[in-house]
Design an enzyme around this catalytic site. Structure first.
Site, PDB file in Angstrom:
ATOM      1  N   TYR A   1     -10.707 -41.260   2.298  1.00 48.61           N
ATOM      2  CA  TYR A   1      -9.433 -41.777   1.786  1.00 48.61           C
ATOM      3  C   TYR A   1      -9.595 -42.429   0.419  1.00 48.61           C
ATOM      4  O   TYR A   1     -10.307 -41.898  -0.430  1.00 48.61           O
ATOM      5  CB  TYR A   1      -8.796 -42.738   2.813  1.00 48.61           C
TER       6      TYR A   1
ATOM      7  N   LYS B   1      -9.543 -34.035  12.104  1.00 53.29           N
ATOM      8  CA  LYS B   1      -8.775 -33.359  11.052  1.00 53.29           C
ATOM      9  C   LYS B   1      -9.574 -32.217  10.416  1.00 53.29           C
ATOM     10  O   LYS B   1      -9.006 -31.292   9.835  1.00 53.29           O
ATOM     11  CB  LYS B   1      -8.350 -34.381   9.994  1.00 53.29           C
TER      12      LYS B   1
ATOM     13  N   TYR C   1      -0.682 -34.205  17.725  1.00 51.85           N
ATOM     14  CA  TYR C   1      -1.610 -34.895  16.808  1.00 51.85           C
ATOM     15  C   TYR C   1      -2.329 -36.061  17.512  1.00 51.85           C
ATOM     16  O   TYR C   1      -3.548 -36.222  17.368  1.00 51.85           O
ATOM     17  CB  TYR C   1      -0.806 -35.385  15.595  1.00 51.85           C
TER      18      TYR C   1
ATOM     19  N   SER D   1      -9.846 -39.422  13.249  1.00 50.51           N
ATOM     20  CA  SER D   1      -9.590 -38.571  12.083  1.00 50.51           C
ATOM     21  C   SER D   1     -10.669 -37.529  11.813  1.00 50.51           C
ATOM     22  O   SER D   1     -10.447 -36.634  10.992  1.00 50.51           O
ATOM     23  CB  SER D   1      -9.427 -39.424  10.821  1.00 50.51           C
TER      24      SER D   1
ATOM     25  N   VAL E   1     -11.134 -43.727  12.519  1.00 51.16           N
ATOM     26  CA  VAL E   1     -11.010 -45.155  12.848  1.00 51.16           C
ATOM     27  C   VAL E   1     -11.699 -45.541  14.150  1.00 51.16           C
ATOM     28  O   VAL E   1     -11.778 -46.724  14.478  1.00 51.16           O
ATOM     29  CB  VAL E   1      -9.542 -45.682  12.905  1.00 51.16           C
TER      30      VAL E   1
HETATM   31  O1  DON Z   1      -3.292 -41.417  12.998  1.00 52.79           O
HETATM   32  C1  DON Z   1      -4.040 -42.403  13.073  1.00 52.79           C
HETATM   33  O2  DON Z   1      -3.772 -43.466  12.524  1.00 52.79           O
HETATM   34  C2  DON Z   1      -5.305 -42.256  13.874  1.00 52.79           C
HETATM   35  N1  DON Z   1      -5.069 -41.424  15.026  1.00 52.79           N
HETATM   36  C3  DON Z   1      -6.379 -41.637  13.050  1.00 52.79           C
HETATM   37  C4  DON Z   1      -6.602 -42.359  11.731  1.00 52.79           C
HETATM   38  C5  DON Z   1      -8.014 -42.379  11.307  1.00 52.79           C
HETATM   39  O3  DON Z   1      -8.921 -42.103  12.051  1.00 52.79           O
HETATM   40  C6  DON Z   1      -8.279 -42.890   9.942  1.00 52.79           C
HETATM   41  N2  DON Z   1      -9.698 -42.896   9.670  1.00 52.79           N
HETATM   42  N3  DON Z   1     -10.474 -43.612   9.229  1.00 52.79           N
END
Ligand code: DON
Length: 311
Positions: A241, A69, A193, A66, A259
């Site tokens: 978040y 982003k 994405y 993420s 993540v």
């Molecule tokens: O879309 C997802 O769930 C992952 N590719 C990225 C989510 C993420 O990194 C949330 N962060 N803490």
């Protein structure tokens, strides 16, 4: 920033991280990420004079997830300006980062560009007039320029892994489509994405990437100062978040988590800081990464809310 103090504090942080027993839980909903060693830890800091200070596994690549982003938002704001906000809000989220409930309650307008639904819409906006390959090349080019490093790549095995198991994102994409807030096929947008999230970087590369948001990228001009300000504000209010309030309280530095266990934190005019520890807390943010940033912020008085004498 006093360099001797900085080096000593970084060593203290590294030592504490190596001894920590509670390291959180590595993300396992993306099978490729479940294999990562939770014992890894790295921190790296870039300063405006061009110097960089690192500890731990700072040259080991990890999946930025993420944190990517930030880069797609930077490109989208450059392309659309304020029109971008017709499709995505600028408010903190209440539920988990991949919540369907929150998107439904908001009738398909994601609360902000950092929750998954908001980032999927951002990527969708970059696909207008371009093939996924071209959009991915544009994102990679931006990131390589930001880091001053042509070797940064996307890991296809991580992207494939998420494509197979990222069922939440498929739900979000179909719901966005039902609300007319996704302009391409779910397959096309999510394929892009997932690849953007699969960008791999070392902690040192990530810290260099943040220089454009801290205002001291060596060539400058990646995005406008107004957009830097917008993105930094969103990092502070939404970058972690539903854990963003707690993070602002404890650390007080605009930051974005992923993540994969990475966090990029930027202090305008002062520092760009990357930290990596794969184990996550209940909100999906790096547990030891947050502890490390809290330690750094306290030791050096870095919180933007600090008077500099709060110890
Ligand atoms: O879309 C997802 O769930 C992952 N590719 C990225 C989510 C993420 O990194 C949330 N962060 N803490």
């Amino acid at each position: 920033m006093d360099k001797a103090t900085l080096t000593r504090v970084l060593d203290d942080i590294h030592r504490a991280a190596m001894l920590a027993e509670d390291r959180g839980k590595v993300a396992d909903y993306i099978p490729e990420l479940a294999r990562i060693d939770p014992g890894k830890f790295a921190m790296s800091i870039c300063l405006p004079d061009g110097s960089q200070y690192s500890v731990g596994d700072a040259q080991v690549e990890f999946s930025i997830q993420s944190v990517s982003k930030l880069f797609t938002l930077a490109i989208a704001l450059g392309r659309y300006g304020d029109r971008f906000w017709d499709r995505v809000g600028r408010e903190p989220s209440t539920f988990v980062f991949n919540s369907v409930q929150e998107l439904e309650a908001r009738q398909g307008i994601p609360p902000n560009p950092f929750v998954n639904a908001g980032a999927i819409v951002t990527t969708d906006s970059l696909l207008v007039g371009a093939q996924p390959k071209e959009t991915l090349a544009e994102i990679l080019q931006f990131v390589r320029l930001a880091a001053s490093d042509e070797s940064i790549f996307m890991d296809p095995s991580v992207a494939q892994s998420e494509k197979r198991t990222g069922h939440r994102n498929w739900s979000l994409a179909y719901f966005l489509r039902a609300c007319s807030n996704l302009h391409h096929d779910c397959e096309l947008t999510l394929g892009t994405y997932f690849h953007q999230c699969a960008i791999a970087m070392t902690c040192e590369q990530l810290a260099r990437c943040g220089r454009f948001l801290a205002g001291f990228h060596p060539t400058g001009g990646l995005i406008s100062p107004a957009h830097v300000r917008s993105i930094n504000a969103l990092m502070m209010t939404c970058g972690h978040y539903d854990g963003s309030g707690e993070f602002a309280y404890r650390v007080g530095i605009p930051s974005k988590s992923g993540v994969g266990g990475g966090i990029l934190a930027v202090l305008p005019g002062k520092a760009s800081i990357a930290v990596w520890s794969p184990g996550l807390d209940a909100h999906g943010n790096s547990l030891l990464g947050t502890v490390a940033l809290e330690h750094l912020s306290n030791a050096l008085g870095l919180s933007v809310f600090s008077l500099g004498s709060d110890r």
